[in-house]
Design a protein around this motif. Sequence first.
Motif, PDB file in Angstrom:
ATOM      1  N   SER A   1      -6.265  -9.157  -2.681  1.00  0.00           N
ATOM      2  CA  SER A   1      -5.778  -8.490  -1.475  1.00  0.00           C
ATOM      3  C   SER A   1      -4.904  -9.452  -0.682  1.00  0.00           C
ATOM      4  CB  SER A   1      -6.950  -8.038  -0.601  1.00  0.00           C
ATOM      5  OG  SER A   1      -7.802  -7.167  -1.305  1.00  0.00           O
TER       6      SER A   1
ATOM      7  N   ASP B   1      -7.547   1.577  -0.610  1.00  0.00           N
ATOM      8  CA  ASP B   1      -8.529   0.489  -0.575  1.00  0.00           C
ATOM      9  C   ASP B   1      -9.785   0.862  -1.351  1.00  0.00           C
ATOM     10  OD1 ASP B   1      -6.751  -0.892   1.013  1.00  0.00           O
ATOM     11  OD2 ASP B   1      -7.766  -0.418   2.891  1.00  0.00           O
TER      12      ASP B   1
ATOM     13  N   ARG C   1       0.827  -1.205   0.000  1.00  0.00           N
ATOM     14  CA  ARG C   1       0.000   0.000   0.000  1.00  0.00           C
ATOM     15  C   ARG C   1       0.868   1.266   0.000  1.00  0.00           C
ATOM     16  NH1 ARG C   1      -3.115  -3.614   2.831  1.00  0.00           N
ATOM     17  NH2 ARG C   1      -5.356  -3.627   2.338  1.00  0.00           N
TER      18      ARG C   1
ATOM     19  N   ARG D   1      -6.823   3.604   3.603  1.00  0.00           N
ATOM     20  CA  ARG D   1      -8.216   3.383   3.207  1.00  0.00           C
ATOM     21  C   ARG D   1      -8.548   4.076   1.888  1.00  0.00           C
ATOM     22  NH1 ARG D   1     -12.463   4.063   7.947  1.00  0.00           N
ATOM     23  NH2 ARG D   1     -13.737   3.090   6.325  1.00  0.00           N
TER      24      ARG D   1
END
Length: 230
Positions: free
Chosen positions: A220, A198, A178, A195
């Motif tokens: 994921s 995401d 990430r 997030r």
Amino acid sequence: MTTERRGVRILIVEDEPKLAAVMADYLHIEGFETTSISDGAEVIPFIRTTPPSLMLLDLMLPGRNGMDICREVRQFSTLPVIILTARVDEADRLRGLEIGADDYVCKPFSPREVVARVKAILRRSAPPAATAAPVATGLEVDQQFHRARLDGEELKLTPVELRMLALLMKSPGRIFPRDYLLNQLYDDHRVVTDRTIDSHIKNLRRKLQVVRPDSEPIVSVYGVGYRLEL
């Protein structure tokens, strides 16, 4: 007006006249052309007939709210959208990203910061080099002309989603952390959470699954990141 920005029009959707005028002034200084709309009901017809290069979109508008506008725009266009709003809750920011916004700026904000984000999004939306050759099975991406296809079907991706897909396509099957995706997608040192990534991944995965409904195109890896499997 600088030559490289001639014809680059920013649509300002804002019902506060003074704020809209300030934003227009700052954008004009940087060489951008602008159009301002204060009534939400007028936005979609304008975009369909006179597509801008990017839209600055307030959420609380007369006629029609910004969330509905953004949601409908994403049904027919990959127009870059930056939401400008007084709503500061993380849930509201994530909701804006989930419906397809490229960025989210909370009021009060610095006009210079907004202009910097406009320039960053437009720069990333139109990179100088084109790569149209497929690098994953059935998948093609042309970043110069902002096009992506899977199994011959065009994908309606936002600029952020297209850049993310291009990153993942560099090494199909490789796990991209990430933090790496954050650094590559947002190079202007803003505060962006995991997030946010995401939310963009969720949207991108959903659009890929429209073409391949029984697949899991983006996997994921818990606690690490994501990998492309096509």
